[in-house]
Design a protein around this motif. Structure first.
Motif, short mmCIF file in Angstrom:
data_model
loop_
_atom_site.label_atom_id
_atom_site.label_comp_id
_atom_site.label_asym_id
_atom_site.label_seq_id
_atom_site.Cartn_x
_atom_site.Cartn_y
_atom_site.Cartn_z
N LYS A 98 0.84 -1.21 0.00
CA LYS A 98 0.00 0.00 0.00
C LYS A 98 0.87 1.26 0.00
CE LYS A 98 -4.00 -1.41 2.42
NZ LYS A 98 -4.11 -1.69 3.83
N GLU A 101 2.36 1.77 -3.37
CA GLU A 101 1.37 2.18 -4.37
C GLU A 101 1.03 3.66 -4.20
OE1 GLU A 101 -0.70 -2.18 -5.05
OE2 GLU A 101 -1.78 -0.64 -3.92
N GLU A 102 0.85 4.07 -2.93
CA GLU A 102 0.53 5.47 -2.68
C GLU A 102 1.67 6.38 -3.12
OE1 GLU A 102 -2.34 4.43 1.05
OE2 GLU A 102 -0.56 5.67 1.43
N GLU A 104 3.77 5.80 -5.43
CA GLU A 104 3.83 5.85 -6.89
C GLU A 104 2.76 6.79 -7.44
OE1 GLU A 104 5.39 2.71 -10.02
OE2 GLU A 104 3.78 1.98 -8.74
N GLU A 105 1.57 6.74 -6.82
CA GLU A 105 0.50 7.66 -7.25
C GLU A 105 0.95 9.10 -7.06
OE1 GLU A 105 -3.10 6.53 -5.21
OE2 GLU A 105 -3.02 4.59 -6.22
N ASP A 106 1.63 9.37 -5.92
CA ASP A 106 2.12 10.73 -5.67
C ASP A 106 3.10 11.16 -6.75
OD1 ASP A 106 0.59 10.95 -3.47
OD2 ASP A 106 2.18 10.63 -2.00
N GLU A 107 3.99 10.22 -7.11
CA GLU A 107 4.98 10.53 -8.14
C GLU A 107 4.31 10.90 -9.45
OE1 GLU A 107 7.72 7.27 -8.66
OE2 GLU A 107 8.21 7.36 -6.52
N GLU A 108 3.26 10.14 -9.76
CA GLU A 108 2.58 10.37 -11.04
C GLU A 108 1.49 11.42 -10.90
OE1 GLU A 108 1.16 6.49 -11.72
OE2 GLU A 108 3.14 5.69 -12.24
N GLY A 109 1.34 11.92 -9.69
CA GLY A 109 0.22 12.81 -9.33
C GLY A 109 -0.02 13.92 -10.34
N CYS A 111 -1.84 13.76 -13.05
CA CYS A 111 -2.18 13.32 -14.41
C CYS A 111 -3.66 13.57 -14.67
CB CYS A 111 -1.90 11.83 -14.57
SG CYS A 111 -0.16 11.51 -14.75
N ARG B 299 10.15 -2.56 -4.95
CA ARG B 299 8.78 -2.25 -5.35
C ARG B 299 8.31 -3.17 -6.48
NH1 ARG B 299 6.44 3.42 -6.42
NH2 ARG B 299 8.52 4.09 -5.88
#
Ligand SMILES: Cc1cc2nc3c(=O)[nH]c(=O)nc-3n(C[C@H](O)[C@H](O)[C@H](O)COP(=O)(O)OP(=O)(O)OC[C@H]3O[C@@H](n4cnc5c(N)ncnc54)[C@H](O)[C@@H]3O)c2cc1C
Ligand code: FES
Lengths: 112, 394
Positions: A98, A101-102, A104-109, A111, B299
């Protein structure tokens, strides 16, 4: 023999049977045998006996093991350092998933 | 000091060689720069895998090695946690399936009893697989496991009992070369003379080669792995991904994949130790001599593994590891006396197969050094002289 002596008699176990590493149930005798077989560093002892490989990853037992090496006149400075690998403390794989994943979402935030 | 044979490297390969040579009456000195299993042989999985070998010479050598493993605990009088529980190769799409059908036919022709089974059958063999992630699997009951560092210690200890000298904290810093012939090695403390010097330094073998002006085409290929706390039986059959077997036959399939997972060479390896720790990996990365764990690598390994086996998310991780596989350009180890440099013998480059191939390698090397020939199958296919090691200027 008075009562006190009797108690010590009963309660002091043979040194070799004392657990150094409780997680992996490694005794003083196991460590002595590994040193005799040539283990000359914390990591070499770990690989031969599993001491330090348990759930606590050596948090409990490492100091005592280092002491035993020193007592055998093995210079810890010459020993190959024992590197602590991630995650050091117990980490649930699901929790870590988790977190990753969070992150990674921040990195791609942002979009569309 | 003078001896018959010097073995450089205290990993599973060097230890197996030292044992086999000592058993046959040779005086052996094994030199390890740090401690036994300092390299890949303790930072790896525990598979004795047959299905992952290219059908042909590689597979024949692996089957031979597996036969040797069956009697090894008895031979070395040690528990090695050997078992043959069988491995699944998880197939994720129709394209992989088509290639795997072909691979299995070739394996069968080599005598390996592998077969393609349905996703449902695979789930029956290993509960907890993600039904939606796989279209089928290959299964082979011969694939097995062994504890790699216990095996290394057992080889080295038995060799020592029979008279071999095992020196740890003793790096080889130079080779002794006289009239174009290797006569021994230098260490910080002394010069040791021998008739033959065996380079079994795994991923570090090129550094030993450099000492003689050789260009050894081995590169370190990092693998990152997770280890969980001890749990009741979780892995019934070991498992690996089909992608890397498929890629051996169709490299273009991976080349066109630009995902992070592909870049880091992530494929699952799933297994469980005798004590109960689940091991899951792994990456295949070219990052030089860096065996550390990285967030990116961990990861991708975790995402791939939990996608295929969701139940892994329930387990607690106690440790991660990183190891350097000795990677040669054609996946096959380099074994034999180097042409043009008498006295110098190569035995390195087992990449991801060193545990599987250790018993066969130990015997093969001892045979070639002592007899000049061997009954180990397909030996010529691993001859070091298939590469040009001598640098242009000699
Ligand atoms: C993540 C991962 C998973 C793997 N899984 C499997 C598997 O499931 N099955 C399988 O069969 N294989 C597996 N492998 C591959 C296997 O681990 C290797 O092929 C094998 O350990 C190589 O053994 P080796 O003895 O050649 O090298 P190493 O174990 O690396 O030993 C080389 C030794 O040489 C020493 N050395 C280096 N330089 C010098 C010097 N100058 N002087 C003296 N000593 C020196 C090093 O300290 C080291 O101890 C895996 C590898 C990794 C990284
Ligand atoms: S007490 Fe040794 S690992 Fe926990």
């Amino acid at each position: 023999m008075n009562e006190r002596e009797l108690r010590t008699e009963t309660y002091v176990p043979n040194e070799d049977n004392i657990y150094v590493c409780r997680c992996e149930e490694v005794t003083v005798g196991d460590i002595k045998r590994a040193i005799a077989a040539g283990a000359d560093s914390v990591r070499a002892l770990k690989l031969r006996t599993h001491a330090g490989m348990g759930v606590c990853q050596g948090m409990t037992c490492r100091r005592n093991i280092e002491k035993m090496l020193q007592e055998q006149k093995i210079d810890l400075d010459l020993c190959h350092s024992h590197s602590q690998r991630f995650p050091v403390r117990l980490l649930n794989a699901g929790d870590f998933t988790k977190v990753l994943e969070e992150a990674e979402e921040d990195e791609e935030g942002g979009c569309p | 000091m003078t001896t018959d044979i010097i073995v450089i490297g205290g990993g599973i390969i060097g230890s197996a060689i030292a044992y086999n040579l000592t058993k046959r009456g040779k005086r052996v000195v094994l030199l390890e720069k740090k401690y036994l299993v300092n390299g890949a042989s303790a930072s790896c999985d525990q598979g004795i895998l047959l299905q992952s070998k290219a059908p042909g010479d590689h597979l024949r050598l692996a089957i031979y090695s597996m036969e040797m493993y069956k009697g090894l605990e008895k031979e070395l009088s040690r528990e090695l946690e050997f078992s043959q529980k069988g491995y699944l190769v998880l197939i994720e799409n129709e394209m992989e399936l088509k290639t795997m059908e072909d691979v299995v036919r070739q394996q069968n022709a080599c005598g390996l009893p592998s077969e393609i089974i349905s996703a449902e059958e695979a789930m029956g063999l290993q509960p907890g697989l993600n039904r939606d992630a796989i279209v089928a699997a290959a299964f082979c009951p011969w694939d097995g496991e062994v504890n790699p560092y216990m095996t290394t210690f057992a080889y080295a200890d038995r060799a020592a009992e029979m008279g071999a000298v095992i020196k740890t904290s003793c790096p080889v810093t130079g080779l002794l070369i006289e009239n174009g012939q290797v006569k021994g090695v230098k260490t910080p403390e002394e010069v040791i003379y021998a008739e033959t010097v065996v380079n079994a330094a795994g991923a570090w073998a090129p550094f030993i080669g450099q000492m003689a002006g050789l260009d050894i085409p081995i590169k370190p290929r990092r693998g990152q792995v997770y280890i969980t706390e001890e749990v009741p039986k979780f892995v019934h059959k070991g498992a690996i991904n089909a992608r890397y077997i498929v890629a051996k036959h169709h490299p273009e399939l991976l080349k066109n994949d630009t995902s992070k997972k592909a870049k880091l060479g992530v494929g699952i390896s799933l297994t469980q130790s005798f004590k109960g720790n689940v091991l899951f990996g792994a990456s295949r990365e070219f990052v030089g001599y860096d065996a550390s764990n990285t967030l990116e690598g961990l990861r991708e390994v975790l995402a791939n593994a939990t996608h295929l086996v969701p139940g892994l998310k329930r387990l607690n991780i106690i440790r991660t590891m990183g190891g350097l596989r000795p990677y040669p350009p054609d996946s096959k180890p380099l074994i034999g006396y180097v042409k043009g440099l008498p006295g110098f013998f190569m035995a390195a480059g087992h990449e991801g197969d060193g545990i599987s191939l250790a018993p066969a390698t130990g015997k093969l090397v001892a045979d070639l050094i002592l007899d000049g020939h061997t009954d180990v199958p397909a030996a010529e296919s691993f001859d070091v002289n298939r590469f040009e090691l001598m640098k242009e200027n000699g």
